[in-house]
Scaffold this motif. Structure first.
Motif, mmCIF file in Angstrom:
data_model
loop_
_atom_site.group_PDB
_atom_site.id
_atom_site.type_symbol
_atom_site.label_atom_id
_atom_site.label_comp_id
_atom_site.label_asym_id
_atom_site.label_seq_id
_atom_site.Cartn_x
_atom_site.Cartn_y
_atom_site.Cartn_z
ATOM 1 N N ALA A 52 -6.045 -16.693 -97.572
ATOM 2 C CA ALA A 52 -7.127 -17.734 -97.252
ATOM 3 C C ALA A 52 -7.828 -18.613 -97.187
ATOM 4 C CB ALA A 52 -7.785 -16.179 -96.609
ATOM 5 N N VAL A 53 -8.635 -18.508 -98.595
ATOM 6 C CA VAL A 53 -9.375 -19.675 -98.579
ATOM 7 C C VAL A 53 -8.682 -20.664 -98.628
ATOM 8 C CG1 VAL A 53 -10.790 -20.176 -100.893
ATOM 9 C CG2 VAL A 53 -11.187 -17.896 -100.005
ATOM 10 N N LEU A 54 -7.325 -21.071 -99.458
ATOM 11 C CA LEU A 54 -6.614 -22.059 -99.257
ATOM 12 C C LEU A 54 -6.303 -22.798 -98.488
ATOM 13 C CD1 LEU A 54 -4.084 -20.367 -102.290
ATOM 14 C CD2 LEU A 54 -5.278 -22.038 -102.889
ATOM 15 N N ALA A 55 -6.266 -21.455 -97.171
ATOM 16 C CA ALA A 55 -5.904 -22.262 -96.048
ATOM 17 C C ALA A 55 -7.116 -22.493 -95.717
ATOM 18 C CB ALA A 55 -5.143 -21.311 -95.068
ATOM 19 N N ALA A 56 -8.026 -22.448 -95.560
ATOM 20 C CA ALA A 56 -9.738 -22.627 -95.003
ATOM 21 C C ALA A 56 -9.614 -24.029 -95.896
ATOM 22 C CB ALA A 56 -10.127 -22.196 -94.969
ATOM 23 N N ASP A 57 -9.658 -24.298 -96.626
ATOM 24 C CA ASP A 57 -9.871 -25.518 -97.077
ATOM 25 C C ASP A 57 -9.014 -26.459 -96.932
ATOM 26 O OD1 ASP A 57 -10.734 -26.230 -100.093
ATOM 27 O OD2 ASP A 57 -9.064 -26.177 -100.598
ATOM 28 N N LEU A 58 -7.913 -26.360 -96.618
ATOM 29 C CA LEU A 58 -7.191 -27.656 -96.038
ATOM 30 C C LEU A 58 -7.219 -27.595 -93.830
ATOM 31 C CD1 LEU A 58 -3.905 -27.034 -97.280
ATOM 32 C CD2 LEU A 58 -5.184 -28.669 -98.184
ATOM 33 N N PRO A 61 -5.687 -21.576 -89.831
ATOM 34 C CA PRO A 61 -6.381 -20.188 -90.256
ATOM 35 C C PRO A 61 -5.336 -19.966 -91.202
ATOM 36 C CG PRO A 61 -4.657 -21.682 -88.129
ATOM 37 C CD PRO A 61 -5.899 -23.034 -88.659
ATOM 38 N N ASP A 62 -5.062 -18.498 -91.620
ATOM 39 C CA ASP A 62 -4.928 -18.342 -92.594
ATOM 40 C C ASP A 62 -4.006 -16.787 -91.969
ATOM 41 O OD1 ASP A 62 -3.409 -16.346 -95.122
ATOM 42 O OD2 ASP A 62 -5.198 -14.952 -94.402
ATOM 43 N N ILE A 63 -2.681 -18.461 -91.634
ATOM 44 C CA ILE A 63 -1.066 -17.657 -90.083
ATOM 45 C C ILE A 63 -0.302 -17.622 -91.398
ATOM 46 C CG2 ILE A 63 -2.553 -17.405 -88.202
ATOM 47 C CD1 ILE A 63 -1.702 -19.912 -87.176
ATOM 48 N N GLY A 64 0.055 -18.549 -92.522
ATOM 49 C CA GLY A 64 1.037 -18.707 -92.850
ATOM 50 C C GLY A 64 1.566 -20.348 -92.479
ATOM 51 N N LEU A 65 0.759 -21.108 -92.472
ATOM 52 C CA LEU A 65 1.086 -22.559 -91.834
ATOM 53 C C LEU A 65 1.252 -23.105 -93.857
ATOM 54 C CD1 LEU A 65 -1.496 -23.002 -89.223
ATOM 55 C CD2 LEU A 65 0.881 -23.332 -89.334
ATOM 56 N N THR A 66 0.015 -22.959 -94.518
ATOM 57 C CA THR A 66 0.265 -23.244 -95.991
ATOM 58 C C THR A 66 1.883 -23.339 -96.391
ATOM 59 O OG1 THR A 66 -0.681 -21.401 -96.644
ATOM 60 C CG2 THR A 66 -2.377 -23.481 -96.410
ATOM 61 N N THR A 67 2.339 -24.168 -97.370
ATOM 62 C CA THR A 67 2.900 -23.886 -98.109
ATOM 63 C C THR A 67 2.982 -23.189 -99.816
ATOM 64 O OG1 THR A 67 3.412 -26.135 -98.931
ATOM 65 C CG2 THR A 67 4.400 -26.338 -96.764
ATOM 66 N N VAL A 68 4.690 -23.563 -100.046
ATOM 67 C CA VAL A 68 4.584 -22.434 -101.531
ATOM 68 C C VAL A 68 4.296 -23.701 -101.800
ATOM 69 C CG1 VAL A 68 7.332 -22.531 -101.984
ATOM 70 C CG2 VAL A 68 5.584 -21.242 -103.234
ATOM 71 N N CYS A 126 -4.162 -12.889 -91.837
ATOM 72 C CA CYS A 126 -4.919 -12.053 -91.958
ATOM 73 C C CYS A 126 -5.239 -9.938 -91.686
ATOM 74 C CB CYS A 126 -6.894 -11.933 -91.890
ATOM 75 S SG CYS A 126 -8.128 -11.187 -92.727
ATOM 76 N N GLY A 127 -5.266 -9.773 -92.595
ATOM 77 C CA GLY A 127 -4.622 -8.093 -92.789
ATOM 78 C C GLY A 127 -5.741 -6.725 -91.941
ATOM 79 N N HIS A 128 -6.775 -7.842 -91.444
ATOM 80 C CA HIS A 128 -7.655 -7.109 -91.370
ATOM 81 C C HIS A 128 -8.069 -7.548 -89.903
ATOM 82 C CE1 HIS A 128 -9.930 -4.542 -95.395
ATOM 83 N NE2 HIS A 128 -9.260 -5.983 -95.619
ATOM 84 N N LEU A 129 -7.328 -8.038 -89.221
ATOM 85 C CA LEU A 129 -7.101 -8.347 -88.468
ATOM 86 C C LEU A 129 -5.911 -7.740 -87.680
ATOM 87 C CD1 LEU A 129 -7.457 -12.336 -87.788
ATOM 88 C CD2 LEU A 129 -8.853 -10.645 -87.414
ATOM 89 N N ASP A 130 -5.758 -7.284 -86.031
ATOM 90 C CA ASP A 130 -5.614 -6.482 -85.175
ATOM 91 C C ASP A 130 -4.321 -7.157 -84.700
ATOM 92 O OD1 ASP A 130 -7.394 -4.039 -84.968
ATOM 93 O OD2 ASP A 130 -8.005 -5.094 -83.294
ATOM 94 N N GLY A 131 -3.168 -6.259 -84.838
ATOM 95 C CA GLY A 131 -1.864 -7.262 -84.036
ATOM 96 C C GLY A 131 -0.993 -7.402 -85.252
ATOM 97 N N LYS A 132 -1.091 -7.181 -86.337
ATOM 98 C CA LYS A 132 -0.216 -7.450 -87.343
ATOM 99 C C LYS A 132 1.046 -6.797 -87.559
ATOM 100 C CE LYS A 132 -2.163 -5.015 -90.970
ATOM 101 N NZ LYS A 132 -2.852 -4.661 -92.257
ATOM 102 N N SER A 133 2.294 -7.284 -88.019
ATOM 103 C CA SER A 133 3.466 -6.307 -87.485
ATOM 104 C C SER A 133 3.938 -6.776 -89.292
ATOM 105 C CB SER A 133 4.654 -7.805 -87.366
ATOM 106 O OG SER A 133 4.138 -6.630 -85.730
ATOM 107 N N VAL A 134 4.288 -5.639 -89.392
ATOM 108 C CA VAL A 134 5.327 -4.411 -90.468
ATOM 109 C C VAL A 134 7.192 -5.215 -90.806
ATOM 110 C CG1 VAL A 134 3.567 -4.143 -92.142
ATOM 111 C CG2 VAL A 134 4.990 -2.490 -90.673
ATOM 112 N N VAL A 135 7.509 -5.657 -91.734
ATOM 113 C CA VAL A 135 9.048 -5.813 -91.792
ATOM 114 C C VAL A 135 9.616 -4.230 -92.377
ATOM 115 C CG1 VAL A 135 9.414 -8.442 -92.232
ATOM 116 C CG2 VAL A 135 8.736 -6.351 -93.892
#
Ligand SMILES: C[C@](O)(C(=O)O)[C@H](CC(=O)O)C(=O)O
Ligand SMILES: [Mg+2]
Length: 301
Positions: A52-58, A61-68, A126-135
């Motif tokens: 979340a911080v690495l994404a926000a720094d750029l 939002p923390d939704i998997g946009l940052t790359t490895v 973010c793990g603390h938001l509603d509406g997430k799904s798991v594999v």
């Protein structure tokens, strides 16, 4: 100084040994390499790099946009600045199990002491938001196995995070955690547990180290280090705490400078020049060149 003094292997060993003591390890999230120095200087024994911080720094939002590769580059800057073991948030591993495998190797190369992989689908949230799904559980077990197989240093900590509590309930989350341990996970991060009873249930069911996420404004209560230690937890995580604190201060400061036309009233809240220089070990650089630190700081600096 400009060097760190320990190798990644030594830091990984140190983290393993620290976890083996059974005492709670408080792990603050760094917001940049400089703050990792401060985490070390204030006596913490490990640091964290939050997705979340690495994404926000750029500015994202923390939704998997940052790359490895982006997070590995930032991680390497951080591990160059501190001797502490650093644990990183590797989200879902950035794709299929083979991507998770590559992620492990890139993050090992960045000098980290370990990572966590979660069982969310992409795009994650973010793990603390509603509406997430798991594999599916087996899909995540494959992810974990791929990570374990790719690891070259057996001390590199592979932690599996399950986000299933909010989606499938506590029992399913515990079953998943056990499956991930069977797949080779060294530690478990049960995300978004609601209360002490749930923390306790997890502790009873799983016998590898457990991480408690003390993120603010989320689903869980903020428990003290003492309470978490009594619950048998191994790591207390403060992932975004210091970004929130710093950004709160920056926003207040911006408003003050705008309103007052000067930063004068903010000085007592600032890190001083001398404290910054101390943290940077500025003076020690004169062992290379005595002209580097040949000035005297004013008394109020
Ligand atoms: C721990 C976490 O994965 C992170 O990226 O720091 C986040 C924290 C947060 O968004 O508050 C999470 O809990 O999902
Ligand atoms: Mg995260």
């Amino acid at each position: 100084m400009l060097h760190t003094r320990t190798t990644p292997a030594q830091r990984r060993r140190a983290l393993r040994e620290r976890l083996a003591t059974g005492r709670l390890l408080q792990m603050p999230g760094a917001i940049n390499p400089l703050s990792a120095k401060l985490i070390e200087d204030t006596g913490f024994e490990a640091a964290y790099l939050s997705g979340a911080v690495l994404a926000a720094d750029l500015g994202l939002p923390d939704i998997g946009l940052t790359t490895v590769t982006e997070i590995a580059a930032r991680a390497q800057q951080t591990t160059r600045a501190t001797d502490l073991p650093v644990l990183i948030d590797a989200d879902t591993g950035f794709g299929e199990p083979m991507n998770a495998a590559r992620t492990v190797q890139l993050l090992e190369d960045a000098g980290l002491a370990g990572l966590h992989l979660e069982d969310q689908v992409n795009p994650k949230r973010c793990g603390h938001l509603d509406g997430k799904s798991v594999v599916e559980r087996d899909t995540m077990s494959r992810r974990v196995r791929a990570a374990v197989d790719a690891r070259r240093d057996p001390d590199f900590l592979l932690m599996a995070r399950t986000d299933a509590r909010a989606v499938e309930g506590l029992d399913a989350a515990i079953d998943r955690a056990k499956a991930y341990v069977d797949a080779g996970a060294d530690a478990i991060f049960p995300e978004a547990l609601a209360n002490e009873a749930e923390f306790e249930a997890f502790r009873k069911a799983v016998d590898v180290p457990l991480l408690a996420n003390m993120t603010e404004f989320g689903k869980g209560k903020l428990l003290t280090a003492r309470a978490l230690e009594d619950l048998g937890y191994n790591i207390a995580l403060y992932p975004v705490t210091f970004l929130r604190l710093a950004m709160g201060a920056v926003e207040d400061g911006l408003r003050t400078v705008k309103a007052e036309g000067t930063q004068e009233s903010l000085l007592p809240r600032m890190q001083t020049r001398s404290r910054l220089y101390e943290l940077l070990d500025y003076e020690a650089y004169s062992s290379f060149d005595s002209a580097v630190f040949d000035f005297t700081l004013p008394p109020d600096a």
